[in-house]
Design an enzyme around this catalytic site. Structure first.
Site, PDB file in Angstrom:
ATOM      1  N   TYR A 284       0.872  -1.314  -0.044  1.00 11.00           N
ATOM      2  CA  TYR A 284      -0.012  -0.089   0.041  1.00 11.00           C
ATOM      3  C   TYR A 284       0.780   1.196   0.065  1.00 11.00           C
ATOM      4  O   TYR A 284       1.716   1.341   0.702  1.00 11.00           O
ATOM      5  CB  TYR A 284      -0.719   0.027   1.177  1.00 11.00           C
ATOM      6  CG  TYR A 284      -1.850  -1.380   1.526  1.00 11.00           C
ATOM      7  CD1 TYR A 284      -2.739  -1.245   0.947  1.00 11.00           C
ATOM      8  CD2 TYR A 284      -1.186  -2.307   1.955  1.00 11.00           C
ATOM      9  CE1 TYR A 284      -3.940  -2.272   1.105  1.00 11.00           C
ATOM     10  CE2 TYR A 284      -1.991  -3.590   2.088  1.00 11.00           C
ATOM     11  CZ  TYR A 284      -3.185  -3.469   1.627  1.00 11.00           C
ATOM     12  OH  TYR A 284      -4.048  -4.538   1.538  1.00 11.00           O
ATOM     13  N   HIS A 295      -7.267  -0.844  -2.285  1.00 11.13           N
ATOM     14  CA  HIS A 295      -6.732  -1.997  -2.782  1.00 11.13           C
ATOM     15  C   HIS A 295      -5.224  -1.823  -2.482  1.00 11.13           C
ATOM     16  O   HIS A 295      -4.940  -0.669  -2.780  1.00 11.13           O
ATOM     17  CB  HIS A 295      -7.193  -2.329  -4.320  1.00 11.13           C
ATOM     18  CG  HIS A 295      -8.562  -2.794  -4.309  1.00 11.13           C
ATOM     19  ND1 HIS A 295      -8.916  -4.164  -3.927  1.00 11.13           N
ATOM     20  CD2 HIS A 295      -9.858  -2.210  -4.697  1.00 11.13           C
ATOM     21  CE1 HIS A 295     -10.188  -4.203  -4.164  1.00 11.13           C
ATOM     22  NE2 HIS A 295     -10.686  -3.303  -4.883  1.00 11.13           N
ATOM     23  N   LYS A 326      -3.318  -5.847  -9.677  1.00 13.52           N
ATOM     24  CA  LYS A 326      -2.237  -5.534  -9.188  1.00 13.52           C
ATOM     25  C   LYS A 326      -1.063  -5.557 -10.305  1.00 13.52           C
ATOM     26  O   LYS A 326      -1.402  -6.223 -11.173  1.00 13.52           O
ATOM     27  CB  LYS A 326      -2.023  -6.484  -7.856  1.00 13.52           C
ATOM     28  CG  LYS A 326      -3.087  -6.251  -6.934  1.00 13.52           C
ATOM     29  CD  LYS A 326      -2.600  -6.906  -5.523  1.00 13.52           C
ATOM     30  CE  LYS A 326      -3.809  -7.165  -4.540  1.00 13.52           C
ATOM     31  NZ  LYS A 326      -4.908  -6.203  -4.466  1.00 13.52           N
TER      32      LYS A 326
END
Length: 348
Positions: A284, A295, A326
């Site tokens: 993050y 997310h 991702k």
């Protein structure tokens, strides 16, 4: 009228005369000019023209006339088959490309081909990306990674393209750490007693022992988190003791993973376990509150700098990361630090 080429065994090119320059090079980006209207073609370029029927045959040094089937059967050069498949695929998508070698390209990249931006060719002086081509059974040493595109041809001749690039992960998750909170080292984790609320809610260290029902959480921290906190005096454990426990639990892998964990924290990024995604970390970049995380952006897999990738593993990692929205990043740990490389699926 179709033309014939003649294979020049000494230089390894196919020479084509008549109006070949106008017909093949100037209008469609094949080969490089010789004297007059003659051009030289790389074997893969000649094969493509034979395949399309634009070149009638290639005459070899024995005088045999080779059409597409017989020319390809000779497989001129290592890996010719997979290079031809990718060359033909990109040509069918409207791209011009040339071997990454002089005199086809000035100052060529150290790859297989230079691919030009759509609508441009070798005479425009602009390379869209450098292209490396391998078969699915060809391993990729980490030291060979380079910015560009990696094309992998599988056993059924399907092609997967990966965008490969260096990364410089950065974030803005910066929080002050407390001073020597009480902590106990258990088997493979550390419990931090009575830490400030911000250590979890803003800096996102550990998980509350009480679950979601807490007023001031008791934190369970991984050995990676605890080593980082101990080294910075945030918990009252000896850093060497926690590091030793990490090595006992994970072996040499712990050292590599901690170097990556610490590098990410120092860059303002919060790393958390990537176990559920089959990776070392999920990350993050901009944590302000655990109540508003959003997310994670990256999945990170840690390897030594001398690691050798198998293309199937690359495909699995990249596919998984894409499926959970991702980017897959490989952290390569060496004596001089950490190199970061991202791989993403690409549709040319």
């Amino acid at each position: 009228m179709s033309l014939e080429g003649r294979y020049d065994d000494e230089t390894g090119v196919v020479r084509v005369g008549s109006d070949a320059r106008q017909r093949y090079h100037d209008s469609r980006g094949y080969g490089y000019p010789l004297s007059g209207n003659e051009i030289a073609l790389a074997p893969v370029e000649a094969a493509h023209l034979l395949f399309r029927g634009d070149l009638e045959a290639v005459v070899d040094d024995t005088g045999d006339r080779l059409e597409f089937r017989s020319f390809v059967a000779r497989e001129p050069g290592d890996g010719f088959g997979v290079r031809f498949l990718v060359y033909a695929d990109l040509r069918s998508r409207g791209f011009y490309l040339s071997p990454a070698a002089e005199p086809w390209v000035d100052d060529p990249p150290e790859t297989d081909f230079a691919v030009f931006p759509r609508g441009k060719g070798p005479g425009d002086g602009e390379i869209g990306y450098a292209l490396t081509i391998i078969g699915e059974r060809t391993d990729v040493p980490a030291s060979d990674l380079s910015d560009g595109v990696l094309a992998v041809v599988d056993e059924e001749s399907e092609i997967t393209y990966f965008d490969v690039s260096r990364e410089d992960p950065r974030g803005s998750s910066e929080n002050e750490l407390p001073d020597r909170c009480g902590a106990d080292l258990l088997a493979d984790r550390v419990v931090v007693w009575d830490p400030p609320l911000e250590l979890y809610e803003e800096a996102f260290y550990g998980q509350p022992l009480e679950g979601r029902e807490y007023e001031r959480p008791t934190l369970q921290c991984s050995l990676l988190e605890a080593t980082y906190l101990a080294e910075r005096g945030a918990i009252d454990l000896d850093p060497a003791t926690v590091r030793q426990r990490g090595r006992e639990v994970e072996g040499e892998r712990f050292r590599r993973r901690f170097r990556v964990y610490a590098a990410l924290r120092d860059r303002g990024i919060v790393p958390k376990t990537g176990y559920k995604f089959g990776a070392d970390f999920r990350t993050y970049a901009n944590v302000e509150s655990v109540d508003d995380l959003g997310h994670s952006e990256l999945l990170i897999r840690v390897h030594p700098s001398g690691y050798v990738f198998e293309p199937r593993d690359l495909a699995l990692d990249v596919r998984l990361a894409h499926g959970v929205r991702k980017t897959m990043v490989f952290a390569l740990v060496g004596e001089n630090g950490v190199e970061w490389w991202s791989l993403e699926r690409l549709t040319p």
